[in-house]
Design an enzyme around this catalytic site. Structure first.
Site, PDB file in Angstrom:
ATOM      1  N   ILE A  94      95.342  72.125 -39.566  1.00 29.93           N
ATOM      2  CA  ILE A  94      94.517  71.506 -38.546  1.00 29.93           C
ATOM      3  C   ILE A  94      93.299  70.840 -39.183  1.00 29.93           C
ATOM      4  O   ILE A  94      92.784  71.314 -40.198  1.00 29.93           O
ATOM      5  CB  ILE A  94      94.089  72.555 -37.478  1.00 29.93           C
ATOM      6  CG1 ILE A  94      93.347  71.898 -36.310  1.00 29.93           C
ATOM      7  CG2 ILE A  94      93.277  73.679 -38.079  1.00 29.93           C
ATOM      8  CD1 ILE A  94      93.152  72.822 -35.110  1.00 29.93           C
ATOM      9  N   CYS A  95      92.894  69.723 -38.612  1.00 29.26           N
ATOM     10  CA  CYS A  95      91.676  69.019 -38.998  1.00 29.26           C
ATOM     11  C   CYS A  95      91.671  68.683 -40.502  1.00 29.26           C
ATOM     12  O   CYS A  95      92.575  68.050 -41.003  1.00 29.26           O
ATOM     13  CB  CYS A  95      90.463  69.850 -38.586  1.00 29.26           C
ATOM     14  SG  CYS A  95      88.890  68.972 -38.624  1.00 29.26           S
TER      15      CYS A  95
END
Length: 211
Positions: free
Chosen positions: A107-108
């Site tokens: 994620i991210c």
């Protein structure tokens, strides 16, 4: 038992992991007969790390201790320190996971680390918006596989942008198969809308003894 390894590094974005780790660790909404999940924090050293929120985490194990099996998963959270070369070892381990059919969830900022190593060049994925990966990973060549959604699940790879933590958690839980499908849908609807009817629907899906 399934083992879920959570990579921890300085400036880790605490909130991105909250939904998924709390549910996998507590098992409070697991379906009857679901296998237990063991969560282990892993890092490049046994030194404590400091999250973005100021929390201190002591890693449970080192990267070399990670055992890759079909029932294991690797969670890679966002952080501002992914460009440090010392994190290259966990991305190599992520490549091993994917080659072995084990799950990798990023994620991210962690998606940028995967992109930098070419792991997103031929797999459907997402990140923090169109153009982000090109900006932070000059060697990125996966533009034709980019999907502009909060979170994208493609077989054993689940990627998300910084605002996709809830959907990312849902897709991880679904892949692990530890919730009933109606439990997972009610859980997701409740936390994404806050409407009480979804909470009561969630409670009604649980086997006796969980609620």
């Amino acid at each position: 038992m399934s083992t879920v390894y959570v990579y921890v590094l300085d400036t880790l974005a605490d909130w991105e992991l909250g939904y998924v780790t709390s549910e996998l660790n507590s098992g409070r909404f697991f379906k009857k007969g679901a296998y237990p999940v063991s969560l282990k924090t892993v890092s490049y050293s046994k030194e404590p790390i400091k999250t973005m929120g100021g929390m201190t985490i002591m890693p449970d194990c080192l990267i070399d201790d990670v055992v890759v099996r079909g029932t294991t998963a690797l969670l890679l959270p966002g952080a501002n320190t992914w460009n440090d070369p010392k994190h290259g070892a966990i991305i190599e381990k992520a490549s091993e996971f994917l080659s072995s059919g084990a799950m990798v969830c990023a994620i991210c900022g962690a998606t940028a680390a995967l992109a930098h190593f070419g792991l997103l060049d031929k797999r459907p994925h997402t990140s923090n918006g169109p153009g982000f990966l090109e900006m932070v990973s000059p060697g990125y060549k996966g533009q034709s596989f980019y999907i502009d959604q909060p979170s994208v699940a493609d077989n054993h790879l689940i990627t998300a942008g910084s605002t996709g933590a809830l959907l990312w958690a849902k897709q991880i839980i679904e892949h692990l198969g530890v919730f009933q499908s109606n439990t997972l849908e009610s859980w997701y609807q409740y936390f994404s809308t806050g409407k009480p009817e979804h909470f009561f629907a969630l409670m009604q899906t649980l086997p006796s003894g969980n609620g």
